[in-house]
Design a protein around this motif. Structure first.
Motif, PDB file in Angstrom:
ATOM      1  N   VAL A 190      -6.635 -13.195  -7.866  1.00 49.51           N
ATOM      2  CA  VAL A 190      -7.252 -12.874  -6.564  1.00 49.51           C
ATOM      3  C   VAL A 190      -6.260 -13.169  -5.439  1.00 49.51           C
ATOM      4  O   VAL A 190      -6.073 -12.366  -4.514  1.00 49.51           O
ATOM      5  N   ALA A 191      -5.588 -14.307  -5.544  1.00 52.13           N
ATOM      6  CA  ALA A 191      -4.580 -14.675  -4.532  1.00 52.13           C
ATOM      7  C   ALA A 191      -3.423 -13.680  -4.546  1.00 52.13           C
ATOM      8  O   ALA A 191      -2.945 -13.252  -3.485  1.00 52.13           O
ATOM      9  N   PHE A 192      -2.977 -13.302  -5.740  1.00 52.29           N
ATOM     10  CA  PHE A 192      -1.859 -12.365  -5.851  1.00 52.29           C
ATOM     11  C   PHE A 192      -2.225 -10.998  -5.255  1.00 52.29           C
ATOM     12  O   PHE A 192      -1.398 -10.351  -4.608  1.00 52.29           O
ATOM     13  N   ASP A 193      -3.471 -10.580  -5.462  1.00 54.68           N
ATOM     14  CA  ASP A 193      -3.927  -9.309  -4.912  1.00 54.68           C
ATOM     15  C   ASP A 193      -3.916  -9.343  -3.385  1.00 54.68           C
ATOM     16  O   ASP A 193      -3.445  -8.413  -2.734  1.00 54.68           O
ATOM     17  N   LEU A 194      -4.427 -10.436  -2.815  1.00 52.10           N
ATOM     18  CA  LEU A 194      -4.453 -10.545  -1.346  1.00 52.10           C
ATOM     19  C   LEU A 194      -3.033 -10.648  -0.782  1.00 52.10           C
ATOM     20  O   LEU A 194      -2.744 -10.100   0.288  1.00 52.10           O
ATOM     21  N   LEU A 195      -2.153 -11.333  -1.508  1.00 56.74           N
ATOM     22  CA  LEU A 195      -0.748 -11.408  -1.084  1.00 56.74           C
ATOM     23  C   LEU A 195      -0.141 -10.006  -1.013  1.00 56.74           C
ATOM     24  O   LEU A 195       0.555  -9.660  -0.052  1.00 56.74           O
ATOM     25  N   ALA A 196      -0.430  -9.206  -2.035  1.00 58.38           N
ATOM     26  CA  ALA A 196       0.144  -7.860  -2.097  1.00 58.38           C
ATOM     27  C   ALA A 196      -0.396  -6.948  -0.996  1.00 58.38           C
ATOM     28  O   ALA A 196       0.291  -6.036  -0.536  1.00 58.38           O
ATOM     29  N   HIS A 197      -1.623  -7.211  -0.548  1.00 56.03           N
ATOM     30  CA  HIS A 197      -2.267  -6.330   0.441  1.00 56.03           C
ATOM     31  C   HIS A 197      -2.362  -6.976   1.824  1.00 56.03           C
ATOM     32  O   HIS A 197      -3.151  -6.553   2.655  1.00 56.03           O
ATOM     33  N   ARG A 198      -1.571  -8.031   2.058  1.00 60.99           N
ATOM     34  CA  ARG A 198      -1.854  -8.808   3.265  1.00 60.99           C
ATOM     35  C   ARG A 198      -1.581  -8.050   4.558  1.00 60.99           C
ATOM     36  O   ARG A 198      -2.251  -8.285   5.548  1.00 60.99           O
ATOM     37  N   GLU A 199      -0.632  -7.123   4.524  1.00 63.51           N
ATOM     38  CA  GLU A 199      -0.339  -6.376   5.758  1.00 63.51           C
ATOM     39  C   GLU A 199      -1.509  -5.476   6.143  1.00 63.51           C
ATOM     40  O   GLU A 199      -2.008  -5.529   7.264  1.00 63.51           O
ATOM     41  N   GLU A 200      -1.970  -4.664   5.183  1.00 58.50           N
ATOM     42  CA  GLU A 200      -3.072  -3.734   5.495  1.00 58.50           C
ATOM     43  C   GLU A 200      -4.377  -4.466   5.807  1.00 58.50           C
ATOM     44  O   GLU A 200      -5.238  -3.946   6.505  1.00 58.50           O
ATOM     45  N   LEU A 201      -4.547  -5.686   5.269  1.00 60.77           N
ATOM     46  CA  LEU A 201      -5.774  -6.448   5.517  1.00 60.77           C
ATOM     47  C   LEU A 201      -5.687  -7.314   6.783  1.00 60.77           C
ATOM     48  O   LEU A 201      -6.649  -7.979   7.143  1.00 60.77           O
ATOM     49  N   GLY A 202      -4.511  -7.292   7.432  1.00 64.48           N
ATOM     50  CA  GLY A 202      -4.371  -8.062   8.677  1.00 64.48           C
ATOM     51  C   GLY A 202      -4.354  -9.563   8.452  1.00 64.48           C
ATOM     52  O   GLY A 202      -4.765 -10.349   9.321  1.00 64.48           O
ATOM     53  N   ILE A 203      -3.870  -9.991   7.278  1.00 59.05           N
ATOM     54  CA  ILE A 203      -3.856 -11.424   6.947  1.00 59.05           C
ATOM     55  C   ILE A 203      -2.671 -12.115   7.617  1.00 59.05           C
ATOM     56  O   ILE A 203      -1.514 -11.722   7.428  1.00 59.05           O
ATOM     57  N   ASN A 204      -2.944 -13.142   8.406  1.00 61.99           N
ATOM     58  CA  ASN A 204      -1.897 -13.929   9.075  1.00 61.99           C
ATOM     59  C   ASN A 204      -1.493 -15.141   8.256  1.00 61.99           C
ATOM     60  O   ASN A 204      -0.363 -15.611   8.350  1.00 61.99           O
ATOM     61  N   MET A 205      -2.448 -15.668   7.510  1.00 57.10           N
ATOM     62  CA  MET A 205      -2.171 -16.847   6.699  1.00 57.10           C
ATOM     63  C   MET A 205      -3.065 -16.837   5.480  1.00 57.10           C
ATOM     64  O   MET A 205      -4.230 -16.443   5.564  1.00 57.10           O
ATOM     65  N   HIS A 231      -9.767  -7.406  11.999  1.00 54.37           N
ATOM     66  CA  HIS A 231      -9.696  -7.069  10.574  1.00 54.37           C
ATOM     67  C   HIS A 231     -10.708  -7.827   9.718  1.00 54.37           C
ATOM     68  O   HIS A 231     -10.786  -7.587   8.518  1.00 54.37           O
ATOM     69  N   GLN A 232     -11.471  -8.740  10.325  1.00 50.46           N
ATOM     70  CA  GLN A 232     -12.315  -9.617   9.496  1.00 50.46           C
ATOM     71  C   GLN A 232     -13.337  -8.839   8.666  1.00 50.46           C
ATOM     72  O   GLN A 232     -13.494  -9.104   7.476  1.00 50.46           O
ATOM     73  N   GLU A 233     -14.014  -7.873   9.302  1.00 50.00           N
ATOM     74  CA  GLU A 233     -15.033  -7.087   8.574  1.00 50.00           C
ATOM     75  C   GLU A 233     -14.393  -6.301   7.426  1.00 50.00           C
ATOM     76  O   GLU A 233     -14.953  -6.202   6.337  1.00 50.00           O
ATOM     77  N   HIS A 234     -13.218  -5.749   7.684  1.00 51.79           N
ATOM     78  CA  HIS A 234     -12.505  -4.984   6.653  1.00 51.79           C
ATOM     79  C   HIS A 234     -12.146  -5.893   5.474  1.00 51.79           C
ATOM     80  O   HIS A 234     -12.334  -5.525   4.305  1.00 51.79           O
ATOM     81  N   LEU A 235     -11.660  -7.094   5.788  1.00 49.85           N
ATOM     82  CA  LEU A 235     -11.314  -8.047   4.731  1.00 49.85           C
ATOM     83  C   LEU A 235     -12.544  -8.400   3.888  1.00 49.85           C
ATOM     84  O   LEU A 235     -12.493  -8.395   2.659  1.00 49.85           O
ATOM     85  N   LEU A 236     -13.654  -8.688   4.575  1.00 49.81           N
ATOM     86  CA  LEU A 236     -14.884  -9.058   3.858  1.00 49.81           C
ATOM     87  C   LEU A 236     -15.356  -7.931   2.947  1.00 49.81           C
ATOM     88  O   LEU A 236     -15.764  -8.171   1.811  1.00 49.81           O
ATOM     89  N   SER A 237     -15.283  -6.692   3.433  1.00 48.25           N
ATOM     90  CA  SER A 237     -15.757  -5.588   2.590  1.00 48.25           C
ATOM     91  C   SER A 237     -14.780  -5.344   1.427  1.00 48.25           C
ATOM     92  O   SER A 237     -15.194  -5.003   0.321  1.00 48.25           O
ATOM     93  N   TYR A 238     -13.490  -5.565   1.668  1.00 47.78           N
ATOM     94  CA  TYR A 238     -12.496  -5.439   0.586  1.00 47.78           C
ATOM     95  C   TYR A 238     -12.771  -6.458  -0.524  1.00 47.78           C
ATOM     96  O   TYR A 238     -12.796  -6.125  -1.705  1.00 47.78           O
ATOM     97  N   ILE A 239     -13.004  -7.710  -0.134  1.00 48.62           N
ATOM     98  CA  ILE A 239     -13.274  -8.772  -1.115  1.00 48.62           C
ATOM     99  C   ILE A 239     -14.568  -8.478  -1.880  1.00 48.62           C
ATOM    100  O   ILE A 239     -14.645  -8.621  -3.097  1.00 48.62           O
TER     101      ILE A 239
END
Length: 270
Positions: free
Chosen positions: A90-105, A157-165
């Protein structure tokens, strides 16, 4: 009075706005223990930033961290220690998609785990402002399954992240947005909540549900407030928590709301 298990949330509840324990709070919790009751910290915080509070309160029983996912006795071996973890993929997936998901940390944590990666400065008191080389999260360093993933995103990006997860991992992960000013989402094992830990404590101490009193203020306290025989919302709690609780403290966390309430409830001497 029958022995009570007093389950206390930390931030916004036992701690004041400066994240400190007041002298009165410390005195009342000590008094409660001297009267034969049990005081247990049940927090969303990692163990690395709650052990000092546990020590300040001179507690010696189990503490629950990561919203129910870790139960342990600090500084000691405990035969009933437990930790829920989920697949590190799960962590590796979010790492790979962090730009499109707007992840800062993104931080991966567990009892003996802290790794993070930060693309933009994020001012969160919970995390070191400078990461050591051995704290950088990547495919190589994350060798164990985490107990918790904390994700800071752009608010937009929060709503997008939540729906992705929800779409990718809903069968194994629960995602909970933090209250407060930061757009932060915390991921944990599906179905594990603070009540999970409180139930372990109740079994450990052989305390019936009606003798559990729990204090909280935020959405991550929902299950615990609901599970306890007497769930108490802080004056500064969210409207949802107040609606669910058996009672509300007259004073907030900056005015010893928990201490004053407990003093009355347990009929402790002034």
């Amino acid at each position: 009075m029958e022995r009570k298990l007093i389950a206390i949330d930390l931030d916004g509840t036992t701690l004041n706005a400066a994240a400190q324990i007041s002298a009165k709070t410390k005195a009342v919790l000590t008094q409660a223990r001297e009267a034969g009751h049990i005081v247990s910290i049940v927090t969303g915080r990692p163990n690395r930033i709650s052990a000092d509070i546990y020590d300040e309160l001179n507690l010696d029983g189990p503490m629950i961290n990561f919203n129910g996912s870790l139960g342990h006795i600090p500084h000691h071996h405990w035969a009933d220690e437990y930790q829920y973890t989920f697949n590190r993929e799960v962590a590796f997936d979010l790492l790979a998609h962090r730009e499109e998901l707007g992840i800062n940390m993104l931080a991966a944590e567990g009892k003996n785990l802290f790794l993070a990666v930060r693309d933009h400065p994020v001012e969160l008191g919970f995390f070191p402002s400078i990461l050591q080389t051995n704290q950088i999260l990547n495919q190589k360093t994350l060798t164990q399954n985490p107990t918790s993933l904390t994700v800071a995103v752009d608010r937009s990006h929060q709503e997008h992240l939540l729906s992705y997860i929800q779409h990718q991992f809903s069968d194994e992960i629960d995602a909970a947005p933090w209250g407060g000013p930061n757009a932060v989402v915390e991921l944990g094992v599906k179905g594990v909540q603070k009540a999970t830990g409180v139930e372990v404590l109740a079994h450990h101490y052989n305390i019936k549900r009606q003798n559990i009193i729990a204090f909280g203020d935020e959405h991550n306290d929902t299950a615990m407030i609901d599970y306890a025989g007497w769930g108490v919302a802080m004056q500064n709690a969210t409207p949802q928590i107040k609606a669910l609780a058996s009672d509300v403290t007259p004073l907030d966390n900056d005015h010893d709301g928990l201490a004053n309430y407990l003093q009355d409830y347990l009929k402790l001497a002034e």
